[in-house]
Write a protein that holds these residues in place. Structure first.
Motif, PDB file in Angstrom:
ATOM      1  N   ALA A 186       0.475   0.823   0.442  1.00 25.32           N
ATOM      2  CA  ALA A 186       0.743   2.139  -0.148  1.00 25.32           C
ATOM      3  C   ALA A 186       1.266   3.072   0.929  1.00 25.32           C
ATOM      4  O   ALA A 186       0.501   3.640   1.693  1.00 25.32           O
ATOM      5  CB  ALA A 186      -0.539   2.700  -0.756  1.00 25.32           C
ATOM      6  N   GLN A 187       2.573   3.182   1.002  1.00 23.70           N
ATOM      7  CA  GLN A 187       3.175   4.002   2.044  1.00 23.70           C
ATOM      8  C   GLN A 187       3.364   5.431   1.513  1.00 23.70           C
ATOM      9  O   GLN A 187       4.476   5.867   1.241  1.00 23.70           O
ATOM     10  CB  GLN A 187       4.497   3.383   2.505  1.00 23.70           C
ATOM     11  CG  GLN A 187       4.297   2.011   3.157  1.00 23.70           C
ATOM     12  CD  GLN A 187       5.604   1.393   3.614  1.00 23.70           C
ATOM     13  OE1 GLN A 187       6.686   1.887   3.312  1.00 23.70           O
ATOM     14  NE2 GLN A 187       5.516   0.296   4.351  1.00 23.70           N
TER      15      GLN A 187
ATOM     16  N   GLY B 205      -0.889   3.357   5.811  1.00 23.31           N
ATOM     17  CA  GLY B 205       0.015   3.831   4.781  1.00 23.31           C
ATOM     18  C   GLY B 205       1.255   4.519   5.293  1.00 23.31           C
ATOM     19  O   GLY B 205       1.877   5.306   4.567  1.00 23.31           O
TER      20      GLY B 205
END
Length: 416
Positions: free
Chosen positions: A20-21, A52
């Motif tokens: 989850a960037q 992230g």
């Protein structure tokens, strides 16, 4: 770069597993493209991904970072700097003076970074009391890497002097082995030159000639002797050295095609990446001298000023992660270097690294820990460039030592 190395670097630099960037992405400009370099860099990239933060890789290999530096200049001139850059020597300090690099002092104070950096390193990451770059490692430049089987088969032992090393040439050539592997790039040749300056005449002469740039030292008989010895070393190199990448020269030693390479300890990362073991497959020892020295360089990350809040947050994360003691340990075990932080334990490092820790401590005690000229840690770029030009030309032409010394002294005088 040779195609094989390029393909390996490309494969290792492929996007990391999706995470989850949601904390932004940072573009990092650097010149790490060999197999071991990319593997070490992935230690940092993996940690960034865990938090992230996206990583946009801008790798520009070649010329020991000179190509990446030129790419940076172009980017800055167009008003499009990367989020972060791998700095060598005075480069980061000069960009900080230009006002384009962020001050990281608040984070440094919060995490005790000022106290974790040795005085010899501080000059290249701290200016006017401000912490402007985070050092990830310390390399030693003046190492010799040797193929152990070649040494054993030819009854060779670790040389105590450069004369002994040079005398190995005829024995190795008779056995069909290249005595010394290198490429013709000026920086690869200058690695040998730097070692000769301090090995033949001691740390004080090194300081006088390449740090203080004293005209008397630059024009001295001692400097003529340095070039005389460099000419003898040219006789150890095969004719196929033109256009050879440093990692290809390292592979020649690893395979037994060549006996030795005078190179920084990033070469060790290539041996380790191939599963080779020091003492069994290869040997590491300091360039021979009666007055041993430790020619050091560091790689560090600087962050360029930006109005983008997510990029700023990613820069802070990169700084924090690169200075984390465990990250420095994991990174340097792959890279071949030792941590820039002076408070990281030697436990768990390989035998060559342990030699580096021990010989660094001895050099600090004796006053022989010296900035590497080749990589910009002894002189400002305009002077270091003169040395590189003269040494590079000397090695590939019939220039006499006296002509080289005259050219060197005049070039330094004109650059002042």
């Amino acid at each position: 770069m040779k195609l094989k190395t390029l393909l390996m670097a490309t494969a290792l630099a492929l996007p990391l597993p999706a995470v989850a960037q949601d904390k932004g992405t940072i573009e990092v400009l650097h010149h790490w493209v060999s197999e071991s370099e990319v593997a070490a860099l992935n230690v940092i990239r993996n940690k960034m991904a865990e938090e992230g933060i996206g990583w946009e890789d801008s790798a520009v290999g070649g010329m020991s970072g000179a190509n990446a530096t030129q790419a940076l200049r172009t980017r800055l001139a167009s008003g499009n700097p990367p989020g972060a850059m791998q700095f060598l020597g005075y480069e980061g300090r000069n960009w900080f003076a230009e006002g384009v690099v962020r001050d990281l002092s608040d984070t440094a104070n919060e995490n005790g970074w000022f106290d974790a950096i040795a005085p010899q390193v501080q000059e290249f990451v701290i200016a006017d009391g401000k912490f402007f770059a985070t050092p990830i490692n310390m390399h030693r430049q003046n190492w010799v890497w040797a193929n152990k089987k070649v040494f054993d088969d030819n009854n060779l032992t670790v040389p105590g002097t450069w004369a002994e090393l040079i005398a190995m040439g005829p024995v190795l050539k008779e056995a069909g082995i290249v005595p010394l592997a290198t490429g013709d790039e000026a920086w690869q040749i200058q690695l040998i030159f730097d070692a000769l300056v301090t090995d033949l005449h001691g740390p004080d002469f090194y300081r006088r000639s390449v740090v203080d740039l004293e005209p008397e030292a630059l024009s001295s008989p001692e400097m003529v002797e340095v070039f005389d010895t460099l000419r003898e070393i040219r006789g150890l190199v095969d004719d196929g050295f033109v256009g050879r990448d440093w990692a290809v020269a390292t592979e020649m030693v690893a395979s037994g095609e060549a006996a030795m390479q005078v190179h920084g300890d990033w070469a060790k990362g290539e041996f380790l990446a191939k599963g080779l073991v020091e003492g069994e497959d290869f040997l590491c020892f300091a360039t021979p001298s009666a007055t041993p020295s430790f020619l050091f360089l560091i790689d560090s990350f600087g962050a360029f000023k930006t109005q983008d809040e997510q990029t700023t947050a990613a820069q802070d994360a990169l700084a924090r992660i690169s200075m984390d003691p465990q990250i420095q340990r994991d990174f340097n075990m792959l890279k071949g270097s030792i941590p820039a932080r002076s408070d990281v334990s030697v436990d768990g490092f390989d035998t060559c690294a342990i030699k580096g820790f021990e010989e660094r401590a001895a050099a600090v005690e004796s006053g022989a820990m010296l900035g590497a000229l080749t990589h910009g840690f002894a002189s400002e770029p305009q002077f270091a460039g003169v040395f590189g030009d003269v040494v590079g030309q000397f090695f590939v032409t019939d220039m006499t030592s006296e002509q080289a010394v005259e050219m060197l002294a005049n070039g330094i005088a004109n650059a002042k």
